[in-house]
Design a protein around this motif. Structure first.
Motif, PDB file in Angstrom:
ATOM      1  N   ALA A 624      -9.704 -19.934 -28.613  1.00 49.33           N
ATOM      2  CA  ALA A 624     -10.615 -21.088 -28.622  1.00 49.33           C
ATOM      3  C   ALA A 624     -12.040 -20.567 -28.535  1.00 49.33           C
ATOM      4  CB  ALA A 624     -10.317 -22.036 -27.457  1.00 49.33           C
ATOM      5  N   SER A 625     -12.976 -21.434 -28.839  1.00 46.04           N
ATOM      6  CA  SER A 625     -14.389 -21.083 -28.692  1.00 46.04           C
ATOM      7  C   SER A 625     -14.765 -21.099 -27.214  1.00 46.04           C
ATOM      8  CB  SER A 625     -15.262 -22.077 -29.461  1.00 46.04           C
ATOM      9  OG  SER A 625     -16.627 -21.870 -29.168  1.00 46.04           O
ATOM     10  N   ARG A 626     -15.626 -20.159 -26.823  1.00 44.15           N
ATOM     11  CA  ARG A 626     -16.073 -20.120 -25.430  1.00 44.15           C
ATOM     12  C   ARG A 626     -16.974 -21.308 -25.107  1.00 44.15           C
ATOM     13  NH1 ARG A 626     -15.103 -15.281 -22.755  1.00 44.15           N
ATOM     14  NH2 ARG A 626     -14.259 -13.621 -24.106  1.00 44.15           N
ATOM     15  N   ALA A 627     -17.502 -21.944 -26.143  1.00 44.51           N
ATOM     16  CA  ALA A 627     -18.349 -23.119 -25.912  1.00 44.51           C
ATOM     17  C   ALA A 627     -17.525 -24.369 -25.651  1.00 44.51           C
ATOM     18  CB  ALA A 627     -19.258 -23.347 -27.114  1.00 44.51           C
ATOM     19  N   GLU A 628     -16.234 -24.320 -25.939  1.00 42.01           N
ATOM     20  CA  GLU A 628     -15.364 -25.467 -25.732  1.00 42.01           C
ATOM     21  C   GLU A 628     -14.545 -25.284 -24.463  1.00 42.01           C
ATOM     22  OE1 GLU A 628     -14.596 -26.183 -30.522  1.00 42.01           O
ATOM     23  OE2 GLU A 628     -12.942 -25.649 -29.177  1.00 42.01           O
ATOM     24  N   GLU A 629     -13.941 -26.364 -24.016  1.00 44.61           N
ATOM     25  CA  GLU A 629     -13.083 -26.284 -22.849  1.00 44.61           C
ATOM     26  C   GLU A 629     -11.732 -25.703 -23.257  1.00 44.61           C
ATOM     27  OE1 GLU A 629     -14.778 -30.099 -20.281  1.00 44.61           O
ATOM     28  OE2 GLU A 629     -12.624 -29.876 -20.684  1.00 44.61           O
ATOM     29  N   ALA A 630     -11.389 -24.578 -22.678  1.00 46.89           N
ATOM     30  CA  ALA A 630     -10.089 -23.950 -22.941  1.00 46.89           C
ATOM     31  C   ALA A 630      -9.197 -24.106 -21.715  1.00 46.89           C
ATOM     32  CB  ALA A 630     -10.274 -22.474 -23.282  1.00 46.89           C
ATOM     33  N   ASP A 631      -7.919 -24.001 -21.917  1.00 43.61           N
ATOM     34  CA  ASP A 631      -6.947 -24.135 -20.827  1.00 43.61           C
ATOM     35  C   ASP A 631      -7.100 -22.949 -19.873  1.00 43.61           C
ATOM     36  OD1 ASP A 631      -3.282 -24.395 -20.670  1.00 43.61           O
ATOM     37  OD2 ASP A 631      -4.834 -24.489 -19.143  1.00 43.61           O
ATOM     38  N   PRO A 632      -7.628 -23.164 -18.672  1.00 45.19           N
ATOM     39  CA  PRO A 632      -7.855 -22.022 -17.769  1.00 45.19           C
ATOM     40  C   PRO A 632      -6.562 -21.347 -17.337  1.00 45.19           C
ATOM     41  CG  PRO A 632      -8.218 -24.113 -16.621  1.00 45.19           C
ATOM     42  CD  PRO A 632      -8.036 -24.450 -18.070  1.00 45.19           C
ATOM     43  N   GLU A 633      -5.479 -22.127 -17.230  1.00 46.58           N
ATOM     44  CA  GLU A 633      -4.205 -21.542 -16.833  1.00 46.58           C
ATOM     45  C   GLU A 633      -3.701 -20.573 -17.892  1.00 46.58           C
ATOM     46  OE1 GLU A 633      -3.202 -22.146 -13.925  1.00 46.58           O
ATOM     47  OE2 GLU A 633      -1.227 -21.166 -13.893  1.00 46.58           O
ATOM     48  N   PHE A 634      -3.866 -20.975 -19.159  1.00 43.33           N
ATOM     49  CA  PHE A 634      -3.426 -20.096 -20.237  1.00 43.33           C
ATOM     50  C   PHE A 634      -4.286 -18.830 -20.272  1.00 43.33           C
ATOM     51  CE2 PHE A 634      -1.297 -19.013 -24.074  1.00 43.33           C
ATOM     52  CZ  PHE A 634      -2.244 -18.384 -24.870  1.00 43.33           C
ATOM     53  N   LEU A 635      -5.597 -18.983 -20.092  1.00 42.63           N
ATOM     54  CA  LEU A 635      -6.471 -17.815 -20.092  1.00 42.63           C
ATOM     55  C   LEU A 635      -6.112 -16.858 -18.955  1.00 42.63           C
ATOM     56  CD1 LEU A 635      -9.914 -19.505 -20.865  1.00 42.63           C
ATOM     57  CD2 LEU A 635      -8.409 -18.271 -22.450  1.00 42.63           C
ATOM     58  N   LYS A 636      -5.711 -17.435 -17.834  1.00 44.54           N
ATOM     59  CA  LYS A 636      -5.307 -16.600 -16.702  1.00 44.54           C
ATOM     60  C   LYS A 636      -4.067 -15.780 -17.053  1.00 44.54           C
ATOM     61  CE  LYS A 636      -3.301 -17.001 -12.083  1.00 44.54           C
ATOM     62  NZ  LYS A 636      -2.869 -17.950 -11.015  1.00 44.54           N
TER      63      LYS A 636
END
Length: 701
Positions: A624-636
């Motif tokens: 996803a773009s860093r300017a958009e809201e991404a799923d923090p759980e998935f990023l973790k």
């Protein structure tokens, strides 16, 4: 239409196998019988018991070799053999029993009918009584169709048994008498099964019932006398045998037993027969006592009884595939063919898949035959698979040709006809004519997934409208992010950043990334609208790469078009094709990924070496773009995935397995993690060679 094709062939194969008497459709059934016979010949055989001996009335016994008067004088058996042609005096069989049992034989079986009276019946009768626990003689059921006074055809069964002088009636109830009949398959006449017990009602063509008179076969009687009654199937049906090798029971000339010099030389004065089970029967061609079996059309009748005994002793009986499972397998084959053609969408891959499945299924059939005695239904299943798949591919090819014609006409509304013709028909000659300057650019390739399926179901006007809507939306996204629409290739799009006007290498790459993410979002919105309208959604694969290319205006004096060529372009195209392999919608080369890392969340996918390249490259996908809201759980958890992939690449497969498993606990449907977990498990058991660098080499475009 693909569904109808697969249903037609699957249904036809089903009828042909499960209803073999139906006209014009018995080929699958006959083919399955032939394949099963091939398994019997080439697959594992029953181990022949070493204590079985076949004393044969062969040509040398019927026509004795020259004997001297002295040789005849010392052997009563040779005298009886030479006195007259067969049938000889039954004193001969009494002498044979005395000789064999004196040598220590366990059981003697006679595959001969002793029905007509003979001058030495009392002598043979005495021997049969003397050795009643060690001898078995034959009876035969003769089946004839008679017509009664009303013209109704009736089955008449006559039994040929030893005459009353040899064994008092009822002979078939005497444990020294066993029937010798084998019931061949009604359609092709081959004998594949042994029947160990029958009832009087069965012989009359009726189902058995409690209280019926039971008759036992020659093999059953012999097995009982050697203490193996419990190994005999306790029912009244035929049992398909796993045969021994055809040469397992070689005939030995009967006359040698009565020739003193051969008795000494070949049988060690009788020691050879100690604890042996001896079969006496014909082998000379004049007897015509041969049976058509899967192993040979000329299987000697007496050896068939040994085959039945060997199968019972080893419990070597074959099991057919249950009818319901067979039906499920045929239906599953048609379904697999449909799924392969409907979703893979690549003819060569489909053909390879059909070939691989066929080879694997044949191997499974052999494996199950050898190890579990199961005759896996094969010919109807593979017929349903191959015919459904082949005809579906042919239909798909026809649709593909129509689709290309429609796509070409659609594309001609966006670019000139002569350029469309050159790109689609002569891409090699088109690119070979390019000349220009080298500049760093970022290239994007995108291609539709599911367009062929759409072409099958949509009417032409709806198809054109949907394709136009898609292309218009995608080009709008590209233009809004400063990209150059280089060309359409079928339903694919090629776009370039930095070829016409560059705002900096990094900014060009970031504009391309924003465009790719915008295309993803736009397609999602289009699919949502299409599905609400009852239309089919589409997928998209995107490949992005950055590198130095040749840029130039190519064309004629009448028309010029800007384009780019080079390895960077080729790699972008290859990455787009690999999106289907890795189950992601975007693949990005390492050089482009480094330029956009601070703008986009990246996920490592693989280290690949594509066709035409000698060095591997790392490829990534956009999360996803860093300017958009991404799923923090998935990023973790993405950090866990990245750590697992790094462990995998440094050959720490155990830790990689643990980390991938931990990631999959939260995202069980993640295709990349599942793929690497499977590979980690395989490499943990069988590590790759030292030269392995976690590189996947692709030989196809």
């Amino acid at each position: 239409m693909l569904t109808l094709i697969c249903l037609f062939w699957t249904g036809l194969i089903f009828v042909g196998h499960f209803f073999p008497n139906a006209p014009f459709v018995s080929v699958p059934w006959r083919g399955e019988q032939s394949f099963e016979d091939l398994l019997r010949r080439e697959g594992r055989k029953t181990t022949p018991p070493r204590d079985f001996v076949f004393l044969a009335i062969d040509q040398s016994t019927l026509q004795l070799p020259p004997l001297t008067p002295d040789e005849l004088a010392v052997s009563r058996g040779l005298q009886l053999l030479s006195e007259r042609p067969y049938p000889w005096s039954r004193e001969l069989w009494a002498l044979l029993l005395d000789k064999l049992f004196a040598a220590g034989a366990r059981v003697v079986m006679f595959d001969l009918l002793f029905n007509p009276p003979n001058d030495a019946d009392p002598v043979f009768h005495a021997a049969l009584d003397r050795y009643r626990d060690k001898v078995v003689v034959s009876a035969n059921f003769d089946f004839r169709n008679n017509t009664d006074q009303q013209g109704t055809e009736q089955l008449n069964v006559q039994a040929s048994t030893p005459n009353d002088t040899l064994i008092p009636p009822p002979q078939l109830q005497d444990d020294r008498v066993g029937f010798v009949n084998f019931w061949p398959d009604a359609i092709d006449g081959k004998t594949r099964a042994a029947t160990y017990r029958v009832t009087d009602r069965q012989l009359a063509g009726l189902p058995p019932e409690p209280g019926d008179q039971i008759y036992e076969s020659l093999a059953t009687r012999a097995l009982t006398k050697i203490g193996h009654a419990n190994d005999v199937p306790n029912d009244f049906g035929g049992h398909m045998m796993r045969f021994t090798a055809p040469d397992a029971f070689q005939p030995r000339p009967l006359y040698e037993v009565f020739d003193p010099k051969l008795w000494h030389a070949n049988y060690a004065d009788g020691a050879f027969f100690k604890d042996k089970v001896v079969m006496v029967g014909p082998s000379a061609q004049v007897w015509h006592d041969v049976v058509d079996t899967p192993m040979s059309p000329n299987t000697l009748g007496p050896t068939l009884h040994f085959q039945a005994m060997a199968a019972a002793l080893g419990h070597e009986f074959l099991r057919p595939t249950p009818r319901k499972i067979g039906l499920a397998l045929v239906c599953a084959a048609g379904l697999v063919a449909w799924l392969l053609v409907a979703f893979v969408r690549k003819p060569l891959v489909c053909l390879g898949g059909l070939a691989a499945i066929t080879a694997g299924y044949l191997g499974l059939s052999r494996l199950l035959y050898d190890n579990t005695s199961l005759l896996l239904l094969t010919v109807p299943v593979l017929s349903a698979l191959v015919l459904s798949g082949s005809f579906s591919l042919g239909f798909e090819y026809f649709l593909e040709r129509l689709e290309k014609l429609r796509t070409r006409r659609t594309l001609e509304r966006y670019v000139s006809k002569n350029l469309v013709a050159e790109i689609l028909e002569n891409p090699d000659s088109y690119y070979s004519s390019l000349r220009g300057v080298r500049v760093p650019v970022t290239i994007l390739f995108s291609d539709l997934i599911g367009f062929t399926t759409l072409a099958e179901k949509a009417d032409p006007e709806a198809l054109v409208a949907q394709l136009n809507e898609y292309l218009s939306r995608m080009t709008t996204v590209i233009f809004s992010n400063g990209g150059t629409l280089d060309k359409f290739i079928g339903d694919a799009i090629m776009a370039v950043w930095g070829n016409v006007r560059s705002v900096g290498t990094a900014q060009d790459a970031k504009s391309c990334a924003r465009s790719a993410l915008g295309m993803r979002k736009a397609l999602s919105e289009l699919n949502h609208n299409w599905r609400e309208q009852g239309r089919m959604g589409l997928g998209m694969g995107v490949g992005i790469n950055h590198g130095e290319v040749i840029v130039g205006n190519i064309g004629s004096q009448d028309r010029m078009d800007p384009t780019v060529i080079g390895d960077a372009v080729n790699l972008a195209s290859r990455l787009e094709a690999l999106t289907r392999t890795y189950g992601v919608d975007m693949l990005v080369g390492a050089s482009a990924a480094e330029l956009v890392r601070d703008e986009v969340y990246l996920r490592s996918v693989a280290r690949v070496q594509v066709k035409g390249k000698t060095k591997p490259v790392d490829v990534f996908t956009f999360v996803a773009s860093r300017a958009e809201e991404a799923d923090p759980e998935f990023l973790k958890w993405l950090e866990t995935y990245e750590e697992a992939l790094e462990k995998f690449r440094v050959r720490d497969f155990t830790d990689a397995k643990i980390l991938f498993s931990r990631f999959l606990e939260f995202y069980p449907d993640d295709l990349l993690a599942k793929m690497y977990l499977q590979r980690a498990l395989e490499y943990e058991q069988a590590p790759p060679d030292e030269a392995w660098e976690a590189v996947e080499v692709f030989q196809k475009k």
